[in-house]
Each structure stands twice: as C-alpha cells, then as structure tokens.
Design an enzyme around this catalytic site. Structure first.
Site, PDB file in Angstrom:
ATOM      1  CG  HIS A 291      -1.799   1.178   1.361  1.00  0.00           C
ATOM      2  ND1 HIS A 291      -3.149   1.147   1.115  1.00  0.00           N
ATOM      3  CD2 HIS A 291      -1.504   2.454   1.698  1.00  0.00           C
ATOM      4  CE1 HIS A 291      -3.634   2.362   1.290  1.00  0.00           C
ATOM      5  NE2 HIS A 291      -2.672   3.175   1.651  1.00  0.00           N
ATOM      6  CD  GLU A 292       1.731   3.305   3.726  1.00  0.00           C
ATOM      7  OE1 GLU A 292       1.853   4.443   3.225  1.00  0.00           O
ATOM      8  OE2 GLU A 292       0.709   2.941   4.332  1.00  0.00           O
TER       9      GLU A 292
ATOM     10  CG  HIS B 176       0.390   6.292  -0.579  1.00  0.00           C
ATOM     11  ND1 HIS B 176      -0.690   7.000  -1.030  1.00  0.00           N
ATOM     12  CD2 HIS B 176      -0.049   5.605   0.508  1.00  0.00           C
ATOM     13  CE1 HIS B 176      -1.748   6.747  -0.250  1.00  0.00           C
ATOM     14  NE2 HIS B 176      -1.384   5.897   0.687  1.00  0.00           N
TER      15      HIS B 176
HETATM   16 ZN   LIG Z   1      -2.608   5.175   2.161  1.00  0.00          ZN
END
Ligand SMILES: [Zn+2]
Ligand SMILES: [Zn+2]
Length: 156
Positions: free
Chosen positions: A67-68, A71
């Site tokens: 998830h990170e 980003h």
């Molecule tokens: Zn996030």
C-alpha cells in the site's frame, strides 16, 4: 524484525511487484498507533507500525508495505498518489494491496473482540477466539495438547 530487515523487504517487494527500485528509507516508527504505515511526502520515506507485524504477521506487513509503495511510486512519477485518485486505486488493485493504511485500526478492533483466549498447556500456542469453546472437546492444532482458557484483560 529489525529496521534493516524491513528495509530489505521493502526493496524486494518494490522490485517484485512494481519493477522499480525503492531508493529511500523504510523503518519502524514506534509512535504510530492507529495506522499500519505511512508514506512521507517530503522525505519519500516509509514508516511502518511494528504492532501490525507483531499482532498480525508477515502477510499483514506485506500488505501495508505494498500500500505504501503505491503512494511512493505514483508520487515519485508525478501521478495520482492519493487515496481518491484513479491511478492509486488502479495500482492497488494491480498489486493486490489493501485499500487503507489504517487497516490496523480495524484489525486491532477485531482482535480486541476476541476476548476468549486459549493456550496449549504443552507448547503454549495461543488461540484467540470470538466464542467460548469446550476445552474438553478441542485440542491444540500444533501438538494435540490440552487447552486452557486464560483471562485476557479487557481493552477499550
Ligand atoms: Zn494510504
Ligand atoms: Zn500445543
């Protein structure tokens, strides 16, 4: 798991899932409480909550890292890196990452609901359960030892 091992894992997942290098820092931040991890826009570093690993294991940790990294890679490429951006949602789906950084909050809530905790008398393996189980009927899944109910302090 040390910060160095975490760094290696992030670098490895970055290459494996995104085909791109992670060239910044990843480390555990003990001050993170309710989120599993966060990506820092200024430094490009990734901070991870160690609790998410300690409580929920390596699969949870990998999910948070992916998830990170979504980003991270989108931000670095100047694409839509925010939760509501289409680029972001598409990339999450592609790599199979969870939608929110704060999944840990939800999981801790779930974990706290499992108020019945059983422990194997032989190997000490613990079994958190939502419901009461009959210890005369069930045995340890690892060593077939007897289970004992232990009291869990109620958390808020
Ligand atoms: Zn996030
Ligand atoms: Zn056992």
């Amino acid at each position: 798991m040390t910060d160095q091992e975490l760094q290696q894992l992030v670098e490895q997942l970055s290459l494996e899932y995104f085909g791109r290098k992670f060239i910044h820092k990843a480390y555990f931040n003990p001050r993170l409480r309710t989120t599993g991890g966060r990506y820092l826009l200024k430094s490009h570093n990734i901070e991870i909550n160690k609790k998410s690993y300690e409580l929920f294991g390596i699969d949870e940790l990998r999910g948070i890292i992916l998830h990170e990294l979504c980003h991270y890679h989108l931000h670095i490429q100047g694409k839509g890196y925010k939760h509501r951006d289409k680029d972001f949602r598409d990339l999450l789906t592609k790599v199979g990452a969870p939608r929110y950084c704060s999944r840990i909050e939800e999981n801790i809530r779930k974990y706290n609901k499992m108020i019945h905790l059983y422990e194997c008398l032989s190997c000490k393996q613990q079994y958190p359960r939502k419901r009461r189980i009959d210890v005369s009927k069930y045995r340890c899944g690892k060593c077939y030892g007897f289970l004992e109910k232990i009291n869990v302090p109620m958390k808020k």
